[in-house]
Design a protein around this motif. Structure first.
Motif, mmCIF file in Angstrom:
data_model
loop_
_atom_site.group_PDB
_atom_site.id
_atom_site.type_symbol
_atom_site.label_atom_id
_atom_site.label_comp_id
_atom_site.label_asym_id
_atom_site.label_seq_id
_atom_site.Cartn_x
_atom_site.Cartn_y
_atom_site.Cartn_z
ATOM 1 N N UNK A 186 0.843 -1.190 0.000
ATOM 2 C CA UNK A 186 0.000 0.000 0.000
ATOM 3 C C UNK A 186 0.885 1.248 0.000
ATOM 4 N N UNK A 187 0.367 2.356 -0.542
ATOM 5 C CA UNK A 187 1.175 3.579 -0.603
ATOM 6 C C UNK A 187 0.257 4.795 -0.542
ATOM 7 N N UNK A 188 0.893 5.961 -0.397
ATOM 8 C CA UNK A 188 0.136 7.210 -0.293
ATOM 9 C C UNK A 188 0.901 8.313 -1.009
ATOM 10 N N UNK A 189 0.173 9.209 -1.677
ATOM 11 C CA UNK A 189 0.766 10.406 -2.263
ATOM 12 C C UNK A 189 0.025 11.618 -1.707
ATOM 13 N N UNK A 190 0.756 12.733 -1.617
ATOM 14 C CA UNK A 190 0.184 13.965 -1.098
ATOM 15 C C UNK A 190 0.186 15.041 -2.176
ATOM 16 N N UNK A 191 -0.725 15.982 -2.011
ATOM 17 C CA UNK A 191 -0.712 17.181 -2.830
ATOM 18 C C UNK A 191 -1.403 18.287 -2.045
ATOM 19 N N UNK A 192 -1.362 19.508 -2.571
ATOM 20 C CA UNK A 192 -2.087 20.591 -1.941
ATOM 21 C C UNK A 192 -3.572 20.253 -1.879
ATOM 22 N N UNK A 193 -4.217 20.644 -0.820
ATOM 23 C CA UNK A 193 -5.630 20.284 -0.638
ATOM 24 C C UNK A 193 -6.492 20.752 -1.808
#
Length: 846
Positions: A620-627
């Motif tokens: 499993x993985x996660x990516x972030x960005x500006x809301x």
């Protein structure tokens, strides 16, 4: 348990000489203790026949007084006794091979025996002509302790005789009022009363309600077969209610979590992952992986929710509508999702020169005629030029809501339980049951992106493409797109789970905790403080990448694992209307599953504890960005003076004043901002202006806009051709509309910002003036070195090119047919090239 009924009175006049008086008496003992949907009121009823002293007409009076009902405190011991009884019954049913054997087991159940011995019930049951399977469903419901769903007064136990006779008289009275016929002397009233005295006879409406009930029961029995059907559903309800009762009394959250999750040790940590807003080079590369992998991807939309908080109503009919029909920015939310998808497909075409039509699976429900509305919309829009075969609609079952006090099903009237969809987490098992995974495989798909219809910004820039690209490129099973969590928002959090299983192995994986479950983990659900747990964790947005074989494996398991994240949220009341039009607000809920918690099936296990760098090795993985590039959901209808909008500035600047400008760009202009910005160079947009561009082949060079400019093409990304089945299919790049603007100044009065009729989020505005360009079919519009002032509408016919230059004086307008050899490709188009991890555009002029 229920809201008080409001005091009211009703006078009905008829030529009848009978005089009926109905009154509710709050001082009498409760008579509806087994029929919770009627608010457990106390009442007395008298039927008298006497002529009026002054007139021959009948006066029927119905009056009510406010009633309060205080529910008894839940008894966890009773829960455990009932759970034990139902588990024994479930085991016996599971070992029975045939339907007759199962019926025999049910007939031996104490509750079913008691119900069958009720005077008159078998006679009524026999008169309905039910088959063995229908009898099985009825008896399962009775065995689950929900016989009150059938309560019409024909099956009273001896101690319930008074209640049932009163109810029979009550229904008789209602039916008489409904059938009164003043013009013919009211013969319908007597006929209706006689009919209602035959307590065992079902009228058409009741018969229809029974059929609907049997359908609902059949769907519950079939879908929840992995936990024991109707009986298993009720077991799960009672177990969660009992667990909730224990949680309210416990102070050691850690110990309770360990016990409920079958582990020696459990901790949650803030997850780490790529921040797309910071690692821009990697973000561009990941997005390219996503574009390249588009032929391997499907799209999944869970649209079955009831969206009660949204309060969407058809303004013409008053019908409640599902969230997918919300008119946002001039089109429904579902249309917005398809536009975003088509933009990614158009980008793939421009890069690789091949058409790609992504198969779309949509989970619907019967709540608010969800399935019918979505099907009708797709048909009306010609299945968006994608063909009917590229869509699969599959309907999730409705499930009963239950009282938080005792687990009894809430009922509007006999045969009609209060039902709602069972959460988007049912999607994995339902997709397996309905053959959706196999359908994706038949289209050659390996993974899928999952997106909720209420989130209108999920496809902004690189977010969705990078998420899918990383998942495909690295062979992950599940991925989350996340962002910073807003303070006080009703949204869950993403976490890294670390736990030591009972077998001594350590398990790690990314998952989600819903905001309704915060208390279980000792997380405050109120406004966060800098040192609170929730301040550390990012928002769960329900934007997912999923590996289809892995999801299918979970959905196919014949166990509770196929229903991830089961919760029973009783923190909010169930609001509904009963048969008499009374509004009820009852503490309760229904079993709900959460689709993102399929992640709990993908934990990686290790023989010893991992102290660092574990996330790179996980499935499993996660990516972030500006809301603002990840989530902005339309979930709830704004109430006046609502202070929880969470915008950059205060409500007075956001809601109570106009926006600085309105800009609507079709996503096919990008959808990556790196692509979009190469089509726009120089110029300015003044405050209070409006820009709407509905064309993909577009060039803006040094354009100054002060007012409104609308450029709309019929063929935004291409034209449609009928396939072998006669369905219109969009052919990318074929006979598109095109527009080029060079050194242009647009001046007009634009939007009437003072109009009280403006609804900006719908893009429903009043204008004084505008420059409007309409590109019919295969047409082109080009403007060079001019100022266009005032109100103008330019319509370019199919197959023509309209060019505007500076005249002497004013504007020089020239319209010419497009040469036949350029009819399909146009006189120019953007050519897309990949340079490393970037996309570069150059204009090809023919």
């Amino acid at each position: 348990m229920a809201s008080s009924t409001r005091a009211s009175s009703l006078l009905l006049h008829s030529h009848k000489t009978n005089h009926f008086i109905f009154s509710l008496n709050p001082k009498k003992p409760s008579l509806f203790h087994s029929f919770p949907s009627l608010s457990s009121p106390s009442f007395s009823l008298s039927l008298s026949s006497s002529p009026s002293p002054s007139t021959s007409s009948t006066i029927t009076r119905v009056s009510t007084v406010p009633l309060e009902y205080v529910p008894p405190a839940p008894d966890s011991n009773n829960f455990q006794q009932e759970i034990s009884r139902l588990k024994t019954l479930r085991l016996k049913l599971s070992t029975s091979k045939t339907l007759k054997q199962k019926l025999k087991v049910l007939n031996s159940d104490s509750k079913v025996k008691h119900f069958l011995n009720t005077k008159g019930f078998e006679r009524v049951l026999g008169s309905l002509g039910l088959g063995l399977n229908e009898l099985f469903l009825v008896k399962c419901l009775v065995a689950a302790g929900q016989d009150h769903v059938f309560d019409m007064g024909f099956g009273e136990r001896e101690e319930d005789g008074l209640r049932s006779s009163v109810k029979t008289a009550l229904y008789a009275l209602v039916e008489m009022i409904e059938k009164w016929d003043v013009n013919n002397g009211g013969s319908g009233g007597k006929e209706g009363f006689a009919k209602s005295q035959k307590g065992s006879v079902l009228v058409d409406e009741e018969s229809g309600d029974l059929k609907k009930l049997l359908k609902i029961l059949g769907e519950i029995e079939e879908f929840y077969d992995c936990i024991g059907g109707i009986i298993g559903y009720q077991i799960m309800v009672l177990e969660l209610l009992a667990q909730s009762s224990v949680e309210m009394q416990t102070t050691n959250h850690s110990q309770h979590v360990h016990e409920s999750m079958d582990c020696h040790f459990l901790e949650i940590h803030p997850p780490t992952g790529c921040d797309l807003s910071q690692s821009t080079e990697y973000a561009s590369q990941a997005a390219l992986w996503g574009i390249e992998g588009l032929p391997d991807l499907g799209e999944i939309y869970p649209l079955g929710g009831s969206a009660d908080r949204l309060g969407l109503v058809d303004p013409d009919t008053g019908e409640c509508l599902p969230a997918a029909m919300l008119p946002y920015c001039g089109r429904t939310l579902l249309e917005g999702l398809i536009r975003d998808l088509q933009a990614r497909e158009f980008l793939y075409f421009k890069l690789y020169g091949k058409q790609c039509i992504t198969p779309v699976a949509i989970m619907t429900s019967s709540a608010k005629n969800n399935q019918e509305h979505i099907t009708s919309l797709c048909e009306r829009l010609g299945w968006f030029g994608r063909g009917r075969s590229s869509f699969q609609l599959f309907e999730q079952p409705l499930v009963p809501t239950v009282s938080a006090d005792d687990g009894r099903w809430l009922v509007r009237k006999p045969f009609v339980p209060v039902c709602k969809p069972g959460g988007h987490g049912v999607i994995w098992k339902l997709a397996y049951d309905k053959g959706i995974f196999q359908w994706f495989y038949d289209h050659g798909r390996k993974g899928a992106t999952v997106r909720q219809v209420s989130n209108v910004v999920a496809a902004t820039d690189v977010t969705l493409l990078a998420l899918a690209g990383i998942g495909l490129h690295h062979g992950k099973k599940l991925g989350f797109a996340s962002c910073k969590r807003n303070s006080g928002a009703t949204e869950g959090i993403n976490v890294l789970i670390e736990k030591k299983n009972l077998d001594g192995k350590w398990a790690y994986g990314l998952s989600c905790i819903e905001y309704t479950e915060f208390d279980k983990f000792g997380i405050s659900s109120g406004p966060r403080s800098p040192d609170s747990l929730q301040a550390e964790f990012p928002a769960n947005t329900n934007i997912l990448y999923v590996d289809l074989p892995s999801a299918k494996l979970v959905g196919s398991t014949r166990s509770e694992r196929s229903l991830p994240g089961i919760v029973l949220n009783t923190k909010k009341s169930v609001v509904y209307m009963d048969y008499f039009g009374n509004r009820h607000s009852v503490p309760g809920g229904r079993l709900e599953c959460t689709m993102q918690n399929i992640a709990d099936n993908f934990l990686n296990t290790y023989s010893s504890r991992c102290y660092k760098d574990v996330e790179d090795k996980l499935d499993t993985f996660i990516v972030y960005n500006e809301r603002r590039r990840v989530t902005s959901s339309a979930k709830k209808k704004r109430k006046h003076a609502d202070m929880s909008l969470h915008q950059v500035e205060g409500n007075d600047k956001y809601v109570d004043s106009r926006p600085p400008f309105l800009i609507f760009l079709h996503p096919a202009l990008g959808p990556l901002w790196e692509v979009t910005r190469q089509k726009f160079h120089g110029g300015s947009i003044s405050k209070g202006s409006e820009l709407q561009i509905e064309v993909a082949e577009f060039l803006w060079r040094n354009v100054q806009l002060e007012g409104s400019m609308i450029i709309a093409a019929e063929n935004i990304m291409g034209s449609t051709r009928n396939d072998e089945n006669g369905e219109p299919i969009l052919k990318h790049g074929h006979r598109c509309g095109r527009c080029k603007l060079h050194n242009v100044k647009v001046l007009n009065d634009g939007i009437d910002w003072s109009s009280g009729d403006n609804v900006y989020w719908k893009h429903d505005v009043r204008r004084f003036e505008a420059l409007k360009v309409i590109l019919h079919g295969n047409s082109e519009f080009e403007v060079n070195d001019v100022t266009i002032q005032g109100n103008h509408v330019f319509e370019v016919p199919d197959g023509h090119r309209l060019k505007i230059t500076s005249g002497d004086p004013g504007l020089a307008v020239q319209s010419d047919p497009i040469p036949q050899n350029l009819m399909d490709t146009g006189s120019w188009f953007w050519k897309y090239n990949i340079n490393g991890s970037h996309i570069l555009l150059e204009m090809a002029e023919l």
